[in-house]
Design an enzyme around this catalytic site. Structure first.
Site, mmCIF file in Angstrom:
data_model
loop_
_atom_site.group_PDB
_atom_site.id
_atom_site.type_symbol
_atom_site.label_atom_id
_atom_site.label_comp_id
_atom_site.label_asym_id
_atom_site.label_seq_id
_atom_site.Cartn_x
_atom_site.Cartn_y
_atom_site.Cartn_z
ATOM 1 N NE ARG A 50 -1.441 -3.612 -46.840
ATOM 2 C CZ ARG A 50 -0.371 -3.727 -46.059
ATOM 3 N NH1 ARG A 50 -0.180 -2.890 -45.048
ATOM 4 N NH2 ARG A 50 0.519 -4.670 -46.271
ATOM 5 C CE LYS A 149 2.605 -3.963 -49.530
ATOM 6 N NZ LYS A 149 3.921 -3.418 -49.249
ATOM 7 C CD GLU A 182 6.236 4.254 -45.239
ATOM 8 O OE1 GLU A 182 5.673 3.349 -44.608
ATOM 9 O OE2 GLU A 182 5.925 4.560 -46.396
HETATM 10 N N1 PMP Z 1 5.790 0.777 -45.317
HETATM 11 C C1 PMP Z 1 6.046 0.384 -46.577
HETATM 12 C C2 PMP Z 1 6.409 1.403 -47.595
HETATM 13 C C3 PMP Z 1 5.963 -0.970 -46.912
HETATM 14 O O1 PMP Z 1 6.221 -1.368 -48.159
HETATM 15 C C4 PMP Z 1 5.645 -1.908 -45.910
HETATM 16 C C5 PMP Z 1 5.648 -3.376 -46.228
HETATM 17 N N2 PMP Z 1 4.449 -3.773 -46.803
HETATM 18 C C6 PMP Z 1 5.378 -1.454 -44.607
HETATM 19 C C7 PMP Z 1 5.465 -0.099 -44.357
HETATM 20 C C8 PMP Z 1 4.974 -2.408 -43.514
HETATM 21 O O2 PMP Z 1 3.677 -2.889 -43.735
HETATM 22 P P1 PMP Z 1 3.219 -4.339 -43.312
HETATM 23 O O3 PMP Z 1 3.446 -4.450 -41.844
HETATM 24 O O4 PMP Z 1 1.786 -4.406 -43.667
HETATM 25 O O5 PMP Z 1 4.054 -5.310 -44.062
#
Ligand code: PMP
Length: 289
Positions: A50, A149, A182
């Protein structure tokens, strides 16, 4: 504490980057948050992949192979005696001029911190979270993909400020059309009978790695899992709601905008999936020592 900085492990107080780094000047860079459990780095390849996708999307070439970077993560954990921890992997654009042009920057900086995180107080994992919807609209996914990200988290931070001002720990963000996107750093799920629903990426949510693991575990345990656009009405009337994220893991939501969710206690399905997640997380991953 030893920090990995461009190939070297340096003491915490010597781990510095330039004030001309575009990561600082413009939030120009990408990152991953990764957990280790039981002496293993959880979903390391998924996080590394990622990170490279995020970097590619912002035309940033990470000056290292995926294999070497994964090795560097493990090496940093080893050097810090990490067994159960939280690892922050950061790639900044590097030192540049005061203009925006990223191509004037010398070389991306690679930083790995093997630390710890406690996103919410422990007792909220037992009793469930109360959350609110906030006025800060999630960035348009057509403008900045939520799958990048990046080091620019202001959109999420503005939402977090609103949640805290409202006396709770977490926020639900809606996209510009009013659909659920989210939480500030977590994905959202609802449970309706034997079905789990979560917003798709185009609603403005990151395709979280924890989200993916939970979807797989749920399917293996006889639940139907679908991506679906949802409004707040769907969340208010869910049997159960929970959030997922590397830092948050799986946490139940029992109240949203002063509406009780389900019976106001962490639900059966959420608790089952949280338990399965913990077991799974402790049993797989790249060995540290
Ligand atoms: N949404 C956002 C905006 C995030 O920063 C994260 C954390 N990385 C997540 C969702 C959850 O993703 P992950 O399960 O890959 O940590």
């Amino acid at each position: 504490m030893k920090i990995y900085l461009n190939g070297k492990l340096v003491p915490k107080d010597k781990a510095c980057v330039s004030v001309f780094d575009h990561g600082l000047l413009y939030g120009d860079g990408v990152f991953e948050g990764i957990r280790s459990y039981n002496n293993r780095v959880f979903m390391l390849d998924e996080h590394i992949n990622r990170l490279y996708r995020s970097a590619h999307a912002i035309a940033l070439e990470i000056p290292m192979t995926r294999e070497k970077l994964a090795d560097a993560v493990v090496k940093t954990c080893k050097a810090n005696g990490t067994s159960d921890g939280y690892i922050r992997l950061v790639v900044t654009r590097g030192v540049g001029t005061l203009g925006l042009n990223p191509f004037n920057c010398e070389k991306p900086q690679i930083i790995i911190i093997a630390g710890n995180i406690q996103l919410y107080p422990k007792k909220l994992y037992e009793y469930g979270l109360s959350i609110v919807t906030v006025a800060t609209v999630r960035n348009l996914s057509e403008a900045v993909s939520p799958n990048i990200k990046s080091l620019n988290y202001l959109n999420n931070i503005l939402a977090k400020i609103e949640a805290i001002n409202g006396g709770v720990q977490e926020a639900i963000m809606l996209n510009a059309q009013g659909f659920v996107a989210e939480a500030t750093g977590d994905n959202v799920f609802i449970v309706k009978g034997k079905t789990l629903l979560t917003p798709p990426a185009c609603a403005g949510s990151l395709e979280g790695i924890t989200r993916d693991v939970v979807m797989t575990l749920a399917r293996q345990n006889g639940y139907e899992v679908r991506e679906s656009m949802m409004t707040r009405y769907d969340l208010y009337n869910a049997d159960e709601m929970f959030l997922t994220g590397t830092a948050a893991e799986v946490i139940s939501v029992v109240n949203m905008d002063r509406r009780r969710i389900g019976d106001g206690k962490p639900g059966k399905v959420t608790k089952e999936l949280a338990r399965k997640f913990t077991l799974f997380a402790r049993s797989v991953g790249r060995q540290i020592r």
